[in-house]
Design a protein around this motif. Structure first.
Motif, PDB file in Angstrom:
ATOM      1  N   LEU A   1     -10.672   0.026   1.423  1.00 17.57           N
ATOM      2  CA  LEU A   1     -11.982  -0.213   2.040  1.00 17.57           C
ATOM      3  C   LEU A   1     -11.860  -1.191   3.206  1.00 17.57           C
ATOM      4  O   LEU A   1     -12.446  -0.981   4.271  1.00 17.57           O
ATOM      5  N   GLU A   2     -11.080  -2.269   3.024  1.00 16.37           N
ATOM      6  CA  GLU A   2     -10.866  -3.221   4.111  1.00 16.37           C
ATOM      7  C   GLU A   2     -10.160  -2.553   5.286  1.00 16.37           C
ATOM      8  O   GLU A   2     -10.490  -2.794   6.440  1.00 16.37           O
ATOM      9  N   LYS A   3      -9.177  -1.716   4.982  1.00 19.98           N
ATOM     10  CA  LYS A   3      -8.416  -1.041   6.024  1.00 19.98           C
ATOM     11  C   LYS A   3      -9.313  -0.100   6.832  1.00 19.98           C
ATOM     12  O   LYS A   3      -9.164   0.036   8.036  1.00 19.98           O
ATOM     13  N   GLU A   4     -10.259   0.527   6.164  1.00 19.04           N
ATOM     14  CA  GLU A   4     -11.145   1.472   6.837  1.00 19.04           C
ATOM     15  C   GLU A   4     -12.069   0.768   7.825  1.00 19.04           C
ATOM     16  O   GLU A   4     -12.350   1.279   8.898  1.00 19.04           O
ATOM     17  N   TYR A   5     -12.549  -0.428   7.483  1.00 22.37           N
ATOM     18  CA  TYR A   5     -13.506  -1.126   8.334  1.00 22.37           C
ATOM     19  C   TYR A   5     -12.878  -2.203   9.214  1.00 22.37           C
ATOM     20  O   TYR A   5     -13.568  -2.843   9.974  1.00 22.37           O
ATOM     21  N   TYR A   6     -11.580  -2.408   9.109  1.00 19.72           N
ATOM     22  CA  TYR A   6     -10.914  -3.419   9.920  1.00 19.72           C
ATOM     23  C   TYR A   6     -10.567  -2.831  11.277  1.00 19.72           C
ATOM     24  O   TYR A   6     -10.080  -1.720  11.378  1.00 19.72           O
ATOM     25  N   SER A   7     -10.835  -3.581  12.349  1.00 22.07           N
ATOM     26  CA  SER A   7     -10.564  -3.059  13.696  1.00 22.07           C
ATOM     27  C   SER A   7      -9.683  -4.026  14.487  1.00 22.07           C
ATOM     28  O   SER A   7      -9.950  -4.336  15.623  1.00 22.07           O
ATOM     29  N   GLY A   8      -8.633  -4.517  13.878  1.00 23.68           N
ATOM     30  CA  GLY A   8      -7.738  -5.441  14.560  1.00 23.68           C
ATOM     31  C   GLY A   8      -6.297  -5.027  14.401  1.00 23.68           C
ATOM     32  O   GLY A   8      -5.985  -3.914  14.008  1.00 23.68           O
ATOM     33  N   THR A   9      -5.378  -5.939  14.688  1.00 22.78           N
ATOM     34  CA  THR A   9      -3.959  -5.671  14.568  1.00 22.78           C
ATOM     35  C   THR A   9      -3.516  -5.971  13.148  1.00 22.78           C
ATOM     36  O   THR A   9      -3.867  -6.996  12.588  1.00 22.78           O
ATOM     37  N   THR A  10      -2.770  -5.053  12.557  1.00 20.39           N
ATOM     38  CA  THR A  10      -2.267  -5.265  11.201  1.00 20.39           C
ATOM     39  C   THR A  10      -0.754  -5.140  11.189  1.00 20.39           C
ATOM     40  O   THR A  10      -0.146  -4.585  12.098  1.00 20.39           O
ATOM     41  N   ILE A  11      -0.133  -5.675  10.151  1.00 21.10           N
ATOM     42  CA  ILE A  11       1.306  -5.559   9.966  1.00 21.10           C
ATOM     43  C   ILE A  11       1.543  -4.364   9.060  1.00 21.10           C
ATOM     44  O   ILE A  11       0.847  -4.180   8.062  1.00 21.10           O
ATOM     45  N   ASP A  12       2.505  -3.535   9.403  1.00 22.06           N
ATOM     46  CA  ASP A  12       2.785  -2.353   8.600  1.00 22.06           C
ATOM     47  C   ASP A  12       3.156  -2.779   7.182  1.00 22.06           C
ATOM     48  O   ASP A  12       3.762  -3.812   6.960  1.00 22.06           O
ATOM     49  N   GLU A  13       2.790  -1.973   6.188  1.00 19.64           N
ATOM     50  CA  GLU A  13       3.004  -2.317   4.792  1.00 19.64           C
ATOM     51  C   GLU A  13       4.455  -2.252   4.358  1.00 19.64           C
ATOM     52  O   GLU A  13       4.812  -2.796   3.328  1.00 19.64           O
ATOM     53  N   ALA A  14       5.304  -1.587   5.100  1.00 15.95           N
ATOM     54  CA  ALA A  14       6.709  -1.456   4.705  1.00 15.95           C
ATOM     55  C   ALA A  14       7.365  -2.827   4.657  1.00 15.95           C
ATOM     56  O   ALA A  14       7.181  -3.654   5.537  1.00 15.95           O
ATOM     57  N   ALA A  15       8.130  -3.061   3.603  1.00 22.03           N
ATOM     58  CA  ALA A  15       8.773  -4.361   3.415  1.00 22.03           C
ATOM     59  C   ALA A  15       9.779  -4.616   4.529  1.00 22.03           C
ATOM     60  O   ALA A  15      10.574  -3.755   4.881  1.00 22.03           O
TER      61      ALA A  15
END
Length: 112
Positions: free
Chosen positions: A31-45
């Motif tokens: 849900l956070e990912k759907e409404y977030y409109s910024g830069t994120t770090i990829d989930e891969a370790a």
């Protein structure tokens, strides 16, 4: 990365050099990912790949007549009361106002 406490840029450090608070990074919920409109770090370790996540725009088309029977009854009553008000109150008032203006025009034209 930006410090959650003082809002200053701290780079990749876990501890803020300005205020000393610990900054943790967590994976966003769906849900956070759907409404977030910024830069994120990829989930891969171990990945430092930055990507831009655009928020999906959702438009909801709501119809008044798609509800249950209570909704339809309320909408019908509202429309019926609007039509009744127009026929029994507004229309006679407008008719009387127009006729009065017409009579006054004729009378004042005749008395001139």
């Amino acid at each position: 990365m930006i410090c959650q406490n003082c809002q200053r840029e701290i780079g990749e450090q876990k501890k803020c050099p300005y205020c000393g608070s610990e900054n943790t990074v967590s994976v966003l919920s769906p849900l956070e990912k759907e409404y977030y409109s910024g830069t994120t770090i990829d989930e891969a370790a171990g990945s430092s790949d930055y990507r831009f996540e655009r928020r999906k725009e959702r438009f909801f088309k709501k119809s008044l007549l798609k509800g249950g029977w209570v909704t339809k009854l309320v909408v019908g009553a509202a429309l019926l009361s609007f039509v009744a008000f127009f026929i029994f109150v507004a229309l006679p008032f407008i008719s009387i106002a127009v006729l009065s203006a017409l009579v006054m025009y004729v009378v004042f034209r005749f008395l001139r």
